[in-house]
Design an enzyme around this catalytic site. Sequence first.
Site, short mmCIF file in Angstrom:
data_model
loop_
_atom_site.label_atom_id
_atom_site.label_comp_id
_atom_site.label_asym_id
_atom_site.label_seq_id
_atom_site.Cartn_x
_atom_site.Cartn_y
_atom_site.Cartn_z
N SER A 12 0.85 -1.19 0.00
CA SER A 12 0.00 0.00 0.00
C SER A 12 0.89 1.24 0.00
O SER A 12 1.65 1.47 0.95
CB SER A 12 -0.88 0.00 1.25
OG SER A 12 -1.40 1.30 1.43
N HIS A 37 -1.30 -1.36 -4.21
CA HIS A 37 -2.56 -0.99 -3.54
C HIS A 37 -2.61 0.52 -3.37
O HIS A 37 -1.69 1.12 -2.81
CB HIS A 37 -2.63 -1.72 -2.20
CG HIS A 37 -3.93 -1.59 -1.50
ND1 HIS A 37 -5.06 -2.30 -1.86
CD2 HIS A 37 -4.31 -0.85 -0.42
CE1 HIS A 37 -6.06 -2.00 -1.05
NE2 HIS A 37 -5.64 -1.10 -0.17
N ASP A 39 -4.73 3.57 -1.93
CA ASP A 39 -5.78 3.89 -0.96
C ASP A 39 -6.34 5.29 -1.17
O ASP A 39 -5.62 6.29 -1.01
CB ASP A 39 -5.22 3.80 0.47
CG ASP A 39 -5.06 2.37 0.93
OD1 ASP A 39 -6.03 1.60 0.82
OD2 ASP A 39 -3.95 2.01 1.39
N MET A 41 -9.01 8.04 0.10
CA MET A 41 -9.85 8.41 1.26
C MET A 41 -10.37 9.83 1.08
O MET A 41 -9.64 10.72 0.62
CB MET A 41 -9.02 8.34 2.54
CG MET A 41 -8.37 7.00 2.78
SD MET A 41 -7.59 6.91 4.38
CE MET A 41 -6.70 5.35 4.26
N HIS A 70 -8.48 1.19 -3.88
CA HIS A 70 -9.39 0.90 -2.76
C HIS A 70 -10.09 2.20 -2.41
O HIS A 70 -9.48 3.10 -1.83
CB HIS A 70 -8.54 0.35 -1.60
CG HIS A 70 -9.31 0.11 -0.34
ND1 HIS A 70 -8.68 -0.09 0.87
CD2 HIS A 70 -10.65 0.01 -0.10
CE1 HIS A 70 -9.59 -0.29 1.80
NE2 HIS A 70 -10.79 -0.22 1.25
N MET A 72 -12.20 4.34 -0.35
CA MET A 72 -12.82 4.54 0.97
C MET A 72 -13.49 5.90 0.94
O MET A 72 -13.05 6.87 1.57
CB MET A 72 -11.74 4.46 2.05
CG MET A 72 -11.22 3.04 2.26
SD MET A 72 -9.62 3.00 3.08
CE MET A 72 -8.54 3.26 1.67
N MET A 141 -11.46 -6.17 5.14
CA MET A 141 -10.68 -5.27 5.99
C MET A 141 -10.40 -5.95 7.33
O MET A 141 -11.32 -6.42 8.01
CB MET A 141 -11.45 -3.97 6.24
CG MET A 141 -11.60 -3.07 5.02
SD MET A 141 -10.06 -2.66 4.18
CE MET A 141 -9.14 -1.84 5.49
N ASP A 179 -6.64 -6.69 4.03
CA ASP A 179 -6.00 -5.37 4.16
C ASP A 179 -6.04 -4.88 5.60
O ASP A 179 -7.11 -4.69 6.17
CB ASP A 179 -6.78 -4.39 3.25
CG ASP A 179 -6.20 -3.00 3.20
OD1 ASP A 179 -5.12 -2.77 3.77
OD2 ASP A 179 -6.83 -2.14 2.55
C1 DX5 Z 1 -6.25 1.32 5.76
C2 DX5 Z 1 -5.84 1.10 4.34
C3 DX5 Z 1 -4.75 0.12 4.20
C4 DX5 Z 1 -3.46 0.54 4.86
C5 DX5 Z 1 -2.76 -0.69 5.30
O1 DX5 Z 1 -7.32 2.16 5.81
O2 DX5 Z 1 -6.93 0.64 3.57
O3 DX5 Z 1 -4.53 -0.28 2.86
O4 DX5 Z 1 -2.62 1.28 4.02
O5 DX5 Z 1 -1.65 -0.33 6.06
P1 DX5 Z 1 -1.01 -1.33 7.13
O6 DX5 Z 1 -0.50 -2.51 6.36
O7 DX5 Z 1 0.07 -0.51 7.74
O8 DX5 Z 1 -2.10 -1.72 8.09
ZN ZN Z 2 -6.50 -0.29 1.58
#
Ligand code: DX5
Ligand code: ZN
Length: 225
Positions: A12, A37, A39, A41, A70, A72, A141, A179
């Site tokens: 990620s 990956h 992320d 947000m 991903h 969110m 998750m 994840d």
């Molecule tokens: C959390 C993200 C993850 C995050 C994982 O909200 O969706 O993808 O980056 O990070 P680690 O591996 O540090 O938990």
């Molecule tokens: Zn993620």
Amino acid sequence: MNSQQIFEIAPSILSADFARLGEEIRAIEAGGATVLHFDVMDGHFVPNITIGLPVLESVRKATDLTIDAHLMIEEPSRYAVKFVEAGANMVSVHVEADVHLQRTLTAIREAGGQAGIAINPATPLTALEEALPFADFILLMSVNPGFGGQKFIHTSIDKLRRLRRMIDERGLQTRIEIDGGIDAGNIRKIVESGAEIIVAGSAVFGKGKPTEAVKELIDAAAVWA
Ligand code: DX5
Ligand code: ZN
């Protein structure tokens, strides 16, 4: 346990150094990562804001890795196809965020992407049932989304095993991605429990040696070793 099981490591980039993103990506490629990956947000669905379409377009030019976005975000149906068009190969939307999930998954597929359903730790697997045939993968998750570096929620192993059964019993090919909170200490159990795409953020980028960290995860997960 299946000795032929294939798993992929999906670092990620949330935990990467954004000022050196190209180098960080080359480092994980060198370690054997096959998925990136990404992320996204929005500060509403989760309490944090990260990166979006312009960064994805740049990253797409910098790598041939499979890009896994991903989302969110609230109202993911407004953006999901745009992420495919910007270069994501896989796009997941949260079951908690989309009341027209089947439509969004179908739109992602029609745009040429692999469609995924992301599911939070407290959301029961039954929420996936009706949409499962329309998904290429489930993103389970194992932390509450929003931040990297959180602790793996231990009940996620049992949930993962139940999800594996749910997919296998239906004869589906849906892949399972997991994840949150994954490191060299728990990855083997996670792969043995049926996950195929393993996201890792802080375990890859946290110690400043991403190439070695990816290799370490692959070695630790090698259930046939
Ligand atoms: C959390 C993200 C993850 C995050 C994982 O909200 O969706 O993808 O980056 O990070 P680690 O591996 O540090 O938990
Ligand atoms: Zn993620």
